[in-house]
Design a protein around this motif. Sequence first.
Motif, PDB file in Angstrom:
ATOM      1  N   MET A   1       4.706  50.253  30.310  1.00  0.00           N
ATOM      2  CA  MET A   1       5.990  49.576  30.439  1.00  0.00           C
ATOM      3  C   MET A   1       5.817  48.110  30.784  1.00  0.00           C
ATOM      4  O   MET A   1       6.711  47.310  30.591  1.00  0.00           O
ATOM      5  N   THR A   2       4.665  47.799  31.352  1.00  0.00           N
ATOM      6  CA  THR A   2       4.417  46.409  31.700  1.00  0.00           C
ATOM      7  C   THR A   2       2.961  46.087  31.463  1.00  0.00           C
ATOM      8  O   THR A   2       2.078  46.910  31.703  1.00  0.00           O
ATOM      9  N   ALA A   3       2.673  44.892  30.951  1.00  0.00           N
ATOM     10  CA  ALA A   3       1.307  44.511  30.647  1.00  0.00           C
ATOM     11  C   ALA A   3       0.497  44.279  31.911  1.00  0.00           C
ATOM     12  O   ALA A   3      -0.713  44.478  31.944  1.00  0.00           O
ATOM     13  N   LEU A   4       1.125  43.801  32.980  1.00  0.00           N
ATOM     14  CA  LEU A   4       0.449  43.573  34.240  1.00  0.00           C
ATOM     15  C   LEU A   4       0.363  44.880  35.021  1.00  0.00           C
ATOM     16  O   LEU A   4       0.980  45.870  34.668  1.00  0.00           O
ATOM     17  N   ARG A   5      -0.428  44.891  36.093  1.00  0.00           N
ATOM     18  CA  ARG A   5      -0.505  46.088  36.908  1.00  0.00           C
ATOM     19  C   ARG A   5       0.865  46.383  37.500  1.00  0.00           C
ATOM     20  O   ARG A   5       1.458  45.534  38.168  1.00  0.00           O
ATOM     21  N   PRO A   6       1.388  47.577  37.266  1.00  0.00           N
ATOM     22  CA  PRO A   6       2.729  47.884  37.782  1.00  0.00           C
ATOM     23  C   PRO A   6       2.731  47.952  39.295  1.00  0.00           C
ATOM     24  O   PRO A   6       1.713  48.253  39.930  1.00  0.00           O
ATOM     25  N   LEU A   7       3.897  47.694  39.884  1.00  0.00           N
ATOM     26  CA  LEU A   7       4.031  47.829  41.331  1.00  0.00           C
ATOM     27  C   LEU A   7       4.024  49.298  41.719  1.00  0.00           C
ATOM     28  O   LEU A   7       3.406  49.699  42.707  1.00  0.00           O
ATOM     29  N   VAL A   8       4.721  50.117  40.931  1.00  0.00           N
ATOM     30  CA  VAL A   8       4.791  51.556  41.174  1.00  0.00           C
ATOM     31  C   VAL A   8       4.282  52.287  39.943  1.00  0.00           C
ATOM     32  O   VAL A   8       4.740  52.018  38.826  1.00  0.00           O
ATOM     33  N   GLN A   9       3.334  53.174  40.141  1.00  0.00           N
ATOM     34  CA  GLN A   9       2.797  53.959  39.036  1.00  0.00           C
ATOM     35  C   GLN A   9       2.765  55.426  39.428  1.00  0.00           C
ATOM     36  O   GLN A   9       2.238  55.787  40.476  1.00  0.00           O
ATOM     37  N   VAL A  10       3.348  56.258  38.591  1.00  0.00           N
ATOM     38  CA  VAL A  10       3.462  57.694  38.850  1.00  0.00           C
ATOM     39  C   VAL A  10       2.734  58.433  37.747  1.00  0.00           C
ATOM     40  O   VAL A  10       2.948  58.156  36.566  1.00  0.00           O
ATOM     41  N   GLY A  72      -0.065  65.491  41.728  1.00  0.00           N
ATOM     42  CA  GLY A  72       0.207  64.224  41.062  1.00  0.00           C
ATOM     43  C   GLY A  72      -0.061  63.037  41.965  1.00  0.00           C
ATOM     44  O   GLY A  72      -0.441  63.191  43.135  1.00  0.00           O
ATOM     45  N   MET A  73       0.144  61.857  41.427  1.00  0.00           N
ATOM     46  CA  MET A  73      -0.188  60.620  42.124  1.00  0.00           C
ATOM     47  C   MET A  73       0.998  59.668  42.123  1.00  0.00           C
ATOM     48  O   MET A  73       1.700  59.539  41.122  1.00  0.00           O
ATOM     49  N   VAL A  74       1.223  59.023  43.260  1.00  0.00           N
ATOM     50  CA  VAL A  74       2.180  57.921  43.361  1.00  0.00           C
ATOM     51  C   VAL A  74       1.401  56.724  43.881  1.00  0.00           C
ATOM     52  O   VAL A  74       0.986  56.700  45.047  1.00  0.00           O
ATOM     53  N   ARG A  75       1.199  55.748  43.037  1.00  0.00           N
ATOM     54  CA  ARG A  75       0.420  54.569  43.423  1.00  0.00           C
ATOM     55  C   ARG A  75       1.363  53.391  43.613  1.00  0.00           C
ATOM     56  O   ARG A  75       2.127  53.044  42.712  1.00  0.00           O
ATOM     57  N   PHE A  76       1.330  52.804  44.808  1.00  0.00           N
ATOM     58  CA  PHE A  76       2.151  51.632  45.122  1.00  0.00           C
ATOM     59  C   PHE A  76       1.228  50.426  45.274  1.00  0.00           C
ATOM     60  O   PHE A  76       0.389  50.399  46.179  1.00  0.00           O
ATOM     61  N   ASP A  77       1.389  49.466  44.387  1.00  0.00           N
ATOM     62  CA  ASP A  77       0.565  48.249  44.403  1.00  0.00           C
ATOM     63  C   ASP A  77      -0.924  48.601  44.450  1.00  0.00           C
ATOM     64  O   ASP A  77      -1.697  47.977  45.171  1.00  0.00           O
TER      65      ASP A  77
END
Length: 327
Positions: A1-10, A72-77
């Motif tokens: 959804m975004t080319a840069l590292r997302p802030l929130v990744q699920v 599952g994983m929830v990655r914040f920054d």
Amino acid sequence: MTALRPLVQVEGLTKTFLSRGAVGGRVQTTKAVSNVSFAIGRSENLALVGESGSGKTTTGRLLLRLLDATSGMVRFDGTDIAALSRSALRPFRRRMQIVFQDPYSSLNPYLRVGDAVEEGLIIHGIGNAGQRRDRVAELFELVGLRAHQAERFPHEFSGGQRQRIGIARALAVNPEFIVADEPVSALDVSVQAQILNLLEELRRKLGLAMLFIAHDLAVVRYVATHVGVMYLGHIVEMATADRLFEATRHPYTEALLSAAPRLELGHGAERIVLSGDIPSPIDPPSGCPFRTRCRHARTECADAPMTLEAVGPDQVTACIRYREIYS
């Protein structure tokens, strides 16, 4: 959804609840969220839409660790917060906040609203008493209220004003990410647009990432950058907002779109009425979870496992027959 590292990744987010049945005391398994994956970039607004019981609110609470994921994983920054201890999670609490659905029950009726907004500042040790008082006044002005109104109690405000206070409370600690859990569904129609415009203005002004939860696609059309459609715990379609509204590729999304009020209805536009209720997550259908209510369902829909397929660079769908249906 975004080319840069997302802030929130699920990735592969799943939440299962165990309960004991009323008859026989047998343990029942309810899969509220099933293998959900998405990403939200900084300043992006991902909307999750679907009927009640589709898993939207549960997903939002999993992202904030208000609920613990089953898997599952929830990655914040870049940090997997699903694996953090309570003490290690505390710094992240300041960076992510929530606006609740009901502006009436989400405020303590015995607490002045200014004190309610100040609570987060006190908990996180931000500023002295004078600085916190100034911050509260600043927040009230930011959300369209007057600073002197901070001395009042919740019953002295309308529903729309209370939701503005809820937004001010969420913004108090300068978060980077907001979960807005159906923030306008309990408000009068005349007030909904004001709150939507306020949230969008704040998102742009403050550079916030946002997960916007709603059951009405019409509500999110002009505020979301991306839209994920949920049904029975699964994401069945996801796309940029423009793409989803112009060229949906899932029958459930199509039905939700047809239910949104439009001026052209009655002049050739088709209204799709779904039969029956959403199935029980305790005993979900095999294959495609939507097949029991889908007018395009065939035998293969019950047999094929549900997976998301890329339709284009900005769109995925879980419908295995989308080529036949939308060609």
